[in-house]
Write a protein that holds these residues in place. Structure first.
Motif, PDB file in Angstrom:
ATOM      1  N   TYR A   1       1.046  -1.061   0.161  1.00 49.09           N
ATOM      2  CA  TYR A   1       0.309   0.048   0.013  1.00 49.09           C
ATOM      3  C   TYR A   1       0.591   1.314   0.123  1.00 49.09           C
ATOM      4  O   TYR A   1       0.066   2.615   0.078  1.00 49.09           O
ATOM      5  CB  TYR A   1      -1.255   0.123   1.043  1.00 49.09           C
ATOM      6  N   ARG A   2       2.446   1.203   0.138  1.00 46.43           N
ATOM      7  CA  ARG A   2       3.139   2.276   0.251  1.00 46.43           C
ATOM      8  C   ARG A   2       3.326   3.188  -0.472  1.00 46.43           C
ATOM      9  O   ARG A   2       3.434   4.207  -0.409  1.00 46.43           O
ATOM     10  CB  ARG A   2       3.974   1.827   1.444  1.00 46.43           C
ATOM     11  N   SER A   3       2.615   2.602  -2.072  1.00 42.48           N
ATOM     12  CA  SER A   3       2.783   3.651  -3.068  1.00 42.48           C
ATOM     13  C   SER A   3       1.897   3.759  -3.645  1.00 42.48           C
ATOM     14  O   SER A   3       1.519   4.441  -4.377  1.00 42.48           O
ATOM     15  CB  SER A   3       3.597   2.271  -4.118  1.00 42.48           C
ATOM     16  N   GLY A   4       0.301   3.867  -2.561  1.00 42.24           N
ATOM     17  CA  GLY A   4      -0.367   5.041  -2.857  1.00 42.24           C
ATOM     18  C   GLY A   4      -1.396   3.364  -3.555  1.00 42.24           C
ATOM     19  O   GLY A   4      -0.714   2.376  -3.804  1.00 42.24           O
ATOM     20  N   GLY A   5      -2.713   3.567  -2.906  1.00 44.34           N
ATOM     21  CA  GLY A   5      -3.680   2.773  -3.049  1.00 44.34           C
ATOM     22  C   GLY A   5      -4.686   2.831  -2.816  1.00 44.34           C
ATOM     23  O   GLY A   5      -5.173   4.093  -2.808  1.00 44.34           O
ATOM     24  N   GLU A   6      -6.481   2.607  -2.705  1.00 43.77           N
ATOM     25  CA  GLU A   6      -7.287   2.497  -2.858  1.00 43.77           C
ATOM     26  C   GLU A   6      -7.548   2.736  -1.068  1.00 43.77           C
ATOM     27  O   GLU A   6      -7.321   2.584   0.340  1.00 43.77           O
ATOM     28  CB  GLU A   6      -7.979   1.159  -3.561  1.00 43.77           C
ATOM     29  N   SER A   7      -8.828   3.692  -1.297  1.00 45.82           N
ATOM     30  CA  SER A   7      -9.120   4.288  -0.099  1.00 45.82           C
ATOM     31  C   SER A   7     -10.742   4.830   0.151  1.00 45.82           C
ATOM     32  O   SER A   7     -11.167   5.319  -0.796  1.00 45.82           O
ATOM     33  CB  SER A   7      -8.506   5.017   0.623  1.00 45.82           C
ATOM     34  N   PRO A   8     -11.899   4.197   1.244  1.00 45.81           N
ATOM     35  CA  PRO A   8     -12.429   4.787   1.379  1.00 45.81           C
ATOM     36  C   PRO A   8     -12.804   6.559   1.581  1.00 45.81           C
ATOM     37  O   PRO A   8     -11.644   7.174   2.278  1.00 45.81           O
ATOM     38  CB  PRO A   8     -13.096   4.659   2.619  1.00 45.81           C
ATOM     39  N   GLY A   9     -13.412   7.379   1.617  1.00 43.54           N
ATOM     40  CA  GLY A   9     -13.480   8.655   1.715  1.00 43.54           C
ATOM     41  C   GLY A   9     -14.678   9.522   0.969  1.00 43.54           C
ATOM     42  O   GLY A   9     -15.439   8.742   0.566  1.00 43.54           O
ATOM     43  N   LEU A  10     -14.714  10.745   1.379  1.00 41.74           N
ATOM     44  CA  LEU A  10     -15.695  11.637   1.073  1.00 41.74           C
ATOM     45  C   LEU A  10     -15.635  11.672  -1.190  1.00 41.74           C
ATOM     46  O   LEU A  10     -14.615  11.664  -1.426  1.00 41.74           O
ATOM     47  CB  LEU A  10     -15.234  13.229   1.240  1.00 41.74           C
ATOM     48  N   GLU A  11     -16.647  11.378  -1.117  1.00 37.57           N
ATOM     49  CA  GLU A  11     -17.298  11.806  -2.580  1.00 37.57           C
ATOM     50  C   GLU A  11     -16.701  12.847  -3.162  1.00 37.57           C
ATOM     51  O   GLU A  11     -16.736  14.145  -2.585  1.00 37.57           O
ATOM     52  CB  GLU A  11     -18.844  12.064  -2.745  1.00 37.57           C
ATOM     53  N   PRO A  12     -15.424  13.027  -4.168  1.00 37.09           N
ATOM     54  CA  PRO A  12     -15.137  14.241  -4.677  1.00 37.09           C
ATOM     55  C   PRO A  12     -16.280  14.675  -5.716  1.00 37.09           C
ATOM     56  O   PRO A  12     -15.555  15.052  -6.856  1.00 37.09           O
ATOM     57  CB  PRO A  12     -13.709  13.249  -5.645  1.00 37.09           C
ATOM     58  N   SER A  13     -17.092  16.046  -5.010  1.00 37.34           N
ATOM     59  CA  SER A  13     -18.414  16.365  -5.796  1.00 37.34           C
ATOM     60  C   SER A  13     -18.355  17.735  -5.626  1.00 37.34           C
ATOM     61  O   SER A  13     -18.152  18.197  -3.931  1.00 37.34           O
ATOM     62  CB  SER A  13     -19.411  15.501  -5.753  1.00 37.34           C
ATOM     63  N   ARG A  14     -19.319  18.417  -6.458  1.00 41.29           N
ATOM     64  CA  ARG A  14     -19.858  19.613  -6.423  1.00 41.29           C
ATOM     65  C   ARG A  14     -20.388  19.687  -5.162  1.00 41.29           C
ATOM     66  O   ARG A  14     -20.791  20.398  -3.635  1.00 41.29           O
ATOM     67  CB  ARG A  14     -20.222  20.433  -7.032  1.00 41.29           C
ATOM     68  N   GLU A  15     -21.321  18.437  -4.757  1.00 40.16           N
ATOM     69  CA  GLU A  15     -22.133  18.644  -3.673  1.00 40.16           C
ATOM     70  C   GLU A  15     -21.970  18.742  -2.079  1.00 40.16           C
ATOM     71  O   GLU A  15     -22.218  18.838  -1.574  1.00 40.16           O
ATOM     72  CB  GLU A  15     -23.098  17.200  -4.594  1.00 40.16           C
ATOM     73  N   MET A  16     -20.365  17.676  -2.043  1.00 42.70           N
ATOM     74  CA  MET A  16     -19.914  17.907  -1.355  1.00 42.70           C
ATOM     75  C   MET A  16     -18.885  18.353  -0.361  1.00 42.70           C
ATOM     76  O   MET A  16     -19.241  19.676   0.427  1.00 42.70           O
ATOM     77  CB  MET A  16     -18.754  16.411  -1.586  1.00 42.70           C
ATOM     78  N   ALA A  17     -18.975  19.911  -1.935  1.00 37.84           N
ATOM     79  CA  ALA A  17     -18.153  20.262  -1.745  1.00 37.84           C
ATOM     80  C   ALA A  17     -19.443  21.752  -0.537  1.00 37.84           C
ATOM     81  O   ALA A  17     -18.998  22.415  -0.062  1.00 37.84           O
ATOM     82  CB  ALA A  17     -17.366  21.397  -2.507  1.00 37.84           C
ATOM     83  N   GLU A  18     -21.005  21.846  -1.618  1.00 40.68           N
ATOM     84  CA  GLU A  18     -21.888  22.403  -0.844  1.00 40.68           C
ATOM     85  C   GLU A  18     -22.238  21.823   0.071  1.00 40.68           C
ATOM     86  O   GLU A  18     -21.876  22.915   1.059  1.00 40.68           O
ATOM     87  CB  GLU A  18     -23.089  22.094  -2.672  1.00 40.68           C
ATOM     88  N   TYR A  19     -22.293  20.745   0.311  1.00 36.22           N
ATOM     89  CA  TYR A  19     -22.613  20.083   2.125  1.00 36.22           C
ATOM     90  C   TYR A  19     -22.053  21.359   2.843  1.00 36.22           C
ATOM     91  O   TYR A  19     -22.765  21.277   4.255  1.00 36.22           O
ATOM     92  CB  TYR A  19     -22.611  19.081   2.320  1.00 36.22           C
ATOM     93  N   LEU A  20     -20.353  20.879   2.416  1.00 33.84           N
ATOM     94  CA  LEU A  20     -19.490  21.058   3.757  1.00 33.84           C
ATOM     95  C   LEU A  20     -19.936  22.810   3.816  1.00 33.84           C
ATOM     96  O   LEU A  20     -19.684  23.489   4.484  1.00 33.84           O
ATOM     97  CB  LEU A  20     -18.452  20.633   2.807  1.00 33.84           C
ATOM     98  N   TRP A  21     -19.570  24.048   2.240  1.00 37.29           N
ATOM     99  CA  TRP A  21     -19.384  25.088   2.990  1.00 37.29           C
ATOM    100  C   TRP A  21     -20.962  25.384   3.410  1.00 37.29           C
ATOM    101  O   TRP A  21     -20.525  26.615   4.628  1.00 37.29           O
ATOM    102  CB  TRP A  21     -18.917  25.426   1.254  1.00 37.29           C
ATOM    103  N   ASP A  22     -21.916  24.881   2.868  1.00 44.85           N
ATOM    104  CA  ASP A  22     -23.402  25.561   3.432  1.00 44.85           C
ATOM    105  C   ASP A  22     -23.280  25.115   5.093  1.00 44.85           C
ATOM    106  O   ASP A  22     -24.016  26.083   5.620  1.00 44.85           O
ATOM    107  CB  ASP A  22     -24.465  24.942   2.747  1.00 44.85           C
ATOM    108  N   TRP A  23     -22.676  24.301   5.160  1.00 41.87           N
ATOM    109  CA  TRP A  23     -23.034  23.864   6.648  1.00 41.87           C
ATOM    110  C   TRP A  23     -21.783  25.198   7.449  1.00 41.87           C
ATOM    111  O   TRP A  23     -22.893  25.276   8.755  1.00 41.87           O
ATOM    112  CB  TRP A  23     -22.008  22.629   7.422  1.00 41.87           C
ATOM    113  N   GLY A  24     -20.627  25.781   7.250  1.00 41.44           N
ATOM    114  CA  GLY A  24     -19.880  26.663   8.145  1.00 41.44           C
ATOM    115  C   GLY A  24     -18.855  25.913   7.937  1.00 41.44           C
ATOM    116  O   GLY A  24     -18.642  26.124   9.137  1.00 41.44           O
ATOM    117  N   VAL A  25     -18.237  24.622   8.299  1.00 40.87           N
ATOM    118  CA  VAL A  25     -17.491  24.038   8.300  1.00 40.87           C
ATOM    119  C   VAL A  25     -16.170  24.630   8.045  1.00 40.87           C
ATOM    120  O   VAL A  25     -15.993  25.157   6.692  1.00 40.87           O
ATOM    121  CB  VAL A  25     -17.030  22.811   7.631  1.00 40.87           C
ATOM    122  N   GLY A  26     -15.385  24.969   9.189  1.00 39.55           N
ATOM    123  CA  GLY A  26     -14.615  25.750   9.108  1.00 39.55           C
ATOM    124  C   GLY A  26     -13.477  25.160   8.946  1.00 39.55           C
ATOM    125  O   GLY A  26     -11.994  25.353   8.194  1.00 39.55           O
ATOM    126  N   ALA A  27     -13.114  23.240   9.164  1.00 40.04           N
ATOM    127  CA  ALA A  27     -11.913  22.839   8.654  1.00 40.04           C
ATOM    128  C   ALA A  27     -12.497  20.777   8.503  1.00 40.04           C
ATOM    129  O   ALA A  27     -13.849  21.052   9.427  1.00 40.04           O
ATOM    130  CB  ALA A  27     -10.592  22.713   9.492  1.00 40.04           C
TER     131      ALA A  27
END
Length: 309
Positions: A209-235
């Protein structure tokens, strides 16, 4: 600068716009033309005071993995070498060689990722060193979303080395299960279970895995960015390798958040003990404090983070 801090924007500014009203999903100018803090501006004094009131038991959780973890180090980094030596005065001192500030539990600074279309956050570059975060400090309400457990309850187990996208709806389901509201300036802690999976893996699996592999995580989408921004998440900080699901697409969540919104991302955070405690007492909010390393022009920093309940 006159006026009172606006809890939903920069001091003296108009209310923070919704994501849909941001041109190209960019927050350039929202917190000021020369801003270098991004959504950390939402951690106002009032927000910090409110977060401090969450401390009831005095239990403290360090959210930092050892500096020599993961082992072996990821992405062809060299192992950290820790040397202890005796000085001419007779006392002990030590130093680290091959120390990568972003190798273990860490923050990605705004200079870490350049958006191929729009460049760095707020149209800047050299001015975006993580030293600005260090001089200010990071403090506010931490909210743990135990997405790994929430999804397991629906029959969707997140394997640590399989790419699975966590959607905005998944985050909202975990938020509702945790019983927390949305407040500007929150540090969102996303537990996928990656750390526990990696710790249980064989040496051969870790080496592969050390050279890079698959991982679960947040969906890389504008919908996700919208959810985080409209929440007002600081980080946002997670226990996995890249916050978002890996491999990431050409336009990644890093581009949509770190580069365009000025939303800091933390990776490989040590969340297991905190998650267990939240499960026991049913309280998923806490005071979170982080002191980034004061390196002028730094690209990233160890998390140096604690949660206090």
């Amino acid at each position: 600068m006159g006026g009172h801090p606006n809890p939903d924007g920069a001091p003296g500014s108009a209310p923070r716009p919704r994501y849909r009203d941001l041109p190209d999903g960019r927050a350039a100018g929202v917190f000021g033309a020369g801003d270098v803090l991004g959504t950390l501006n939402l951690q106002t004094p009032d927000a910090v005071v409110a977060a401090a009131r969450l401390v009831r038991s005095g239990r403290v959780f360090a959210l930092n993995a050892p500096v020599d973890w993961p082992d072996p180090p990821l992405y062809s980094r060299l192992p950290v070498e820790h040397t202890v030596f005796r000085t001419a005065m007779g006392n002990l001192d030590d130093h680290l060689d091959h120390f990568y500030p972003q190798a273990s539990s860490q923050w990605d600074g705004f200079r870490h990722i350049r958006d191929p279309e729009f460049g760095y956050y707020n149209g800047q570059d050299e001015a975006l060193g993580v030293d600005h975060w260090a001089r200010r400090g990071i403090a506010g309400r931490g909210v743990l979303l135990d997405v790994g457990r929430a999804l397991a309850g629906t029959g969707r187990d997140l394997a640590w080395n399989v790419r699975t996208e966590i959607t905005a709806a998944d985050l909202e389901r975990a938020r509702a299960a945790a019983g927390v509201d949305r407040r500007p300036g929150d540090v969102l802690l996303v537990r996928t279970g990656w750390t526990a999976g990696y710790e249980a893996a064989t040496t051969a699996e870790r080496t592969e895995y050390r050279s890079g592999g698959e991982s679960p995580g947040l969906e890389p989408s504008r919908e996700m960015a919208e959810y985080l921004w409209d929440w007002g998440v600081g980080a946002v900080a997670s226990d996995n390798v890249g916050v978002e699901a890996l491999p990431a697409p050409a336009t990644s969540l890093h581009h949509l958040t770190l580069s365009r919104l000025g939303l800091p991302l933390g990776e490989l955070w040590w969340l297991e003990a905190l998650a267990e405690d939240c499960l026991r007492d049913g309280r998923y909010e806490h005071l979170l404090v982080s002191a980034p390393l004061h390196v002028r022009g730094g690209i990233g920093s160890p998390a140096n983070a604690v949660a206090i309940k």
